[in-house]
Design a protein around this motif. Structure first.
Motif, PDB file in Angstrom:
ATOM      1  N   LYS A  92      -2.175   6.926 -15.245  1.00 44.85           N
ATOM      2  CA  LYS A  92      -1.182   7.967 -14.962  1.00 44.85           C
ATOM      3  C   LYS A  92      -1.801   9.346 -14.853  1.00 44.85           C
ATOM      4  O   LYS A  92      -1.341  10.197 -14.098  1.00 44.85           O
ATOM      5  N   THR A  93      -2.842   9.610 -15.634  1.00 49.71           N
ATOM      6  CA  THR A  93      -3.485  10.926 -15.627  1.00 49.71           C
ATOM      7  C   THR A  93      -4.171  11.175 -14.292  1.00 49.71           C
ATOM      8  O   THR A  93      -4.763  10.265 -13.706  1.00 49.71           O
ATOM      9  N   ASN A  94      -4.097  12.405 -13.793  1.00 50.55           N
ATOM     10  CA  ASN A  94      -4.783  12.735 -12.545  1.00 50.55           C
ATOM     11  C   ASN A  94      -6.286  12.557 -12.698  1.00 50.55           C
ATOM     12  O   ASN A  94      -6.891  13.054 -13.643  1.00 50.55           O
ATOM     13  N   ASP A  95      -6.879  11.854 -11.763  1.00 47.63           N
ATOM     14  CA  ASP A  95      -8.317  11.596 -11.787  1.00 47.63           C
ATOM     15  C   ASP A  95      -9.016  12.697 -10.995  1.00 47.63           C
ATOM     16  O   ASP A  95      -8.881  12.787  -9.780  1.00 47.63           O
ATOM     17  N   THR A  96      -9.753  13.547 -11.687  1.00 52.16           N
ATOM     18  CA  THR A  96     -10.405  14.696 -11.039  1.00 52.16           C
ATOM     19  C   THR A  96     -11.879  14.433 -10.742  1.00 52.16           C
ATOM     20  O   THR A  96     -12.587  15.329 -10.307  1.00 52.16           O
ATOM     21  N   SER A  97     -12.351  13.206 -10.972  1.00 51.86           N
ATOM     22  CA  SER A  97     -13.757  12.927 -10.752  1.00 51.86           C
ATOM     23  C   SER A  97     -14.092  12.934  -9.260  1.00 51.86           C
ATOM     24  O   SER A  97     -13.220  12.768  -8.411  1.00 51.86           O
ATOM     25  N   LYS A  98     -15.374  13.119  -8.958  1.00 48.26           N
ATOM     26  CA  LYS A  98     -15.808  13.186  -7.558  1.00 48.26           C
ATOM     27  C   LYS A  98     -15.673  11.841  -6.851  1.00 48.26           C
ATOM     28  O   LYS A  98     -15.654  11.782  -5.630  1.00 48.26           O
ATOM     29  N   TYR A  99     -15.590  10.765  -7.643  1.00 51.99           N
ATOM     30  CA  TYR A  99     -15.466   9.433  -7.063  1.00 51.99           C
ATOM     31  C   TYR A  99     -14.046   8.890  -7.228  1.00 51.99           C
ATOM     32  O   TYR A  99     -13.826   7.690  -7.288  1.00 51.99           O
ATOM     33  N   HIS A 100     -13.065   9.795  -7.297  1.00 51.61           N
ATOM     34  CA  HIS A 100     -11.687   9.370  -7.557  1.00 51.61           C
ATOM     35  C   HIS A 100     -11.162   8.466  -6.442  1.00 51.61           C
ATOM     36  O   HIS A 100     -11.604   8.520  -5.289  1.00 51.61           O
ATOM     37  N   SER A 101     -10.222   7.623  -6.812  1.00 49.31           N
ATOM     38  CA  SER A 101      -9.654   6.670  -5.867  1.00 49.31           C
ATOM     39  C   SER A 101      -8.783   7.386  -4.838  1.00 49.31           C
ATOM     40  O   SER A 101      -8.154   8.411  -5.117  1.00 49.31           O
ATOM     41  N   LYS A 102      -8.724   6.847  -3.640  1.00 50.43           N
ATOM     42  CA  LYS A 102      -7.819   7.359  -2.610  1.00 50.43           C
ATOM     43  C   LYS A 102      -6.381   6.934  -2.895  1.00 50.43           C
ATOM     44  O   LYS A 102      -5.447   7.465  -2.304  1.00 50.43           O
ATOM     45  N   ASN A 103      -6.224   5.980  -3.792  1.00 53.23           N
ATOM     46  CA  ASN A 103      -4.892   5.471  -4.122  1.00 53.23           C
ATOM     47  C   ASN A 103      -4.351   6.154  -5.370  1.00 53.23           C
ATOM     48  O   ASN A 103      -4.972   6.098  -6.433  1.00 53.23           O
ATOM     49  N   LYS A 104      -3.214   6.783  -5.245  1.00 51.43           N
ATOM     50  CA  LYS A 104      -2.607   7.516  -6.357  1.00 51.43           C
ATOM     51  C   LYS A 104      -2.252   6.558  -7.502  1.00 51.43           C
ATOM     52  O   LYS A 104      -1.731   5.471  -7.281  1.00 51.43           O
ATOM     53  N   GLY A 105      -2.572   6.992  -8.722  1.00 46.73           N
ATOM     54  CA  GLY A 105      -2.252   6.181  -9.894  1.00 46.73           C
ATOM     55  C   GLY A 105      -3.262   5.089 -10.188  1.00 46.73           C
ATOM     56  O   GLY A 105      -3.061   4.268 -11.087  1.00 46.73           O
ATOM     57  N   ILE A 106      -4.359   5.077  -9.422  1.00 47.99           N
ATOM     58  CA  ILE A 106      -5.421   4.085  -9.629  1.00 47.99           C
ATOM     59  C   ILE A 106      -6.716   4.834  -9.924  1.00 47.99           C
ATOM     60  O   ILE A 106      -7.004   5.853  -9.300  1.00 47.99           O
ATOM     61  N   ALA A 107      -7.501   4.342 -10.878  1.00 49.08           N
ATOM     62  CA  ALA A 107      -8.728   5.055 -11.236  1.00 49.08           C
ATOM     63  C   ALA A 107      -9.837   4.090 -11.622  1.00 49.08           C
ATOM     64  O   ALA A 107      -9.586   2.971 -12.067  1.00 49.08           O
TER      65      ALA A 107
END
Length: 339
Positions: free
Chosen positions: A25-40
């Motif tokens: 649920k938390t926003n993924d701010t990493s440089k390799y974050h997923s293109k799919n919202k809510g997935i990390a």
């Protein structure tokens, strides 16, 4: 799946990597974050897959030195504990016939270290269900059954194995023979619900002792039948839970000694106890073939990089990939060429 044939006869070794992400649920701010919202990528499976591909690349380029066969398994759905089981049930071992199987999972130890241990790597996770006839005194029944299940709770004196804060500490962590993560029962949930004419009491727990797990339903039944609620008793049984990773003792010893001999005894560290909460469906391969799961350190304390899976700040030091490829390519090559 990839199959790499060596130039001469030798052992058949399987390497497994997993490749799913997790809901987050938390926003993924990493440089390799997923293109799919809510997935990390908060569990390191992207690292596992990259290392698996790296091992395949290294060994393919050393085919002339490779005896035997290496199988590379890239498995989905480890997080739901269904991926390995589905592969096995759908005929994986009709296609391949490895003598040994290996895999890894990122853990919060410092980068450049490889850990493992014989037998159980994680605690057993179980869910139990107790069924009774519906009565008016539900509160009293709930209190009675809660007391029974809490009676199984145990841990070493003055320890808190339900906390993961001490996994890597020298005094209490996994690398200490006296670790707090041994010989425990942790109650995760206990609750009651009414369903039709029955009362269902459920509990989830973690247990390190397989023999104790087998006896718990019987002990609960005996306590109920010795109480004033005996006429209401219907059944008690396990309603869920997964098997836990079980490293072949002899193969674990050989694998760690092999890595040590290749890298001057600097990489591997013995660990003790059993890790709570986490588990791995790698066990479904181990039920068919002797195998070892390794824990690969991915943290860099100096940089503030902490590779604790399933946490918002989870990240892995990039050097871990290079290190993992080098270390485990060497291991697999040695095992294929071993007598």
């Amino acid at each position: 799946m990839g199959i790499l044939e060596g130039n001469k006869k030798g052992k058949k070794i399987a390497w497994r990597a997993d490749m799913d992400a997790i809901k987050f649920k938390t926003n993924d701010t990493s440089k390799y974050h997923s293109k799919n919202k809510g997935i990390a990528h908060m569990c390191g499976h992207d690292v596992h897959t990259t290392i698996g591909l790296g091992i395949a690349n290294v060994l393919s380029n050393q085919k002339e030195n490779l005896a035997g066969t290496v199988y590379f398994i890239f498995q989905p759905s480890e997080e739901t504990f269904t991926g390995a089981k589905d592969l096995v049930e759908n005929g994986l071992f009709d296609i391949i016939d490895p003598d040994e199987i290996y895999g890894l999972h990122i853990d919060p130890a410092e980068k450049g270290t490889v850990n493992s241990k014989p037998k159980e790597l994680f605690a057993y996770q179980k869910a139990i269900k107790i069924k009774l006839k519906s009565e008016n005194n539900e509160k009293e029944i709930k209190s009675f059954l809660t007391d029974i299940i809490q009676g199984f709770v145990r841990n070493e004196p003055n320890t808190t194995p339900w906390s993961l804060d001490y996994l890597t500490t020298p005094q209490m962590g996994l690398e200490n023979e006296g670790t707090i993560y041994r010989d425990y029962f942790i109650l995760q949930y206990a609750g009651l619900e009414k369903k039709n004419d029955s009362i269902l009491f459920g509990a989830n727990f973690l247990e390190t002792d397989k023999e104790k797990i087998d006896s718990i339903p019987l002990i609960i039944k005996r306590k109920i039948l010795s109480s004033k609620f005996k006429s209401s008793f219907i059944s008690t049984e396990y309603s869920g839970g997964n098997p836990t990773v079980y490293n072949d003792p002899e193969l674990t010893k050989i694998a760690l000694q092999t890595i040590d001999s290749l890298y001057d005894n600097k990489l591997t560290k013995p660990i003790y106890g059993q890790i709570p909460y986490f588990n791995e469906d790698f066990i479904y391969y181990q039920q068919k073939v002797p195998g070892v799961m390794f824990l690969l350190g991915g943290s860099n304390m100096e940089k503030g990089t902490i590779s604790m899976p399933h946490t918002p700040d989870f990240t892995v030091d990039d050097e871990t990939i290079k290190f993992g490829v080098k270390c485990f390519s060497s291991l697999v090559l040695e095992r294929t060429n071993s007598k």
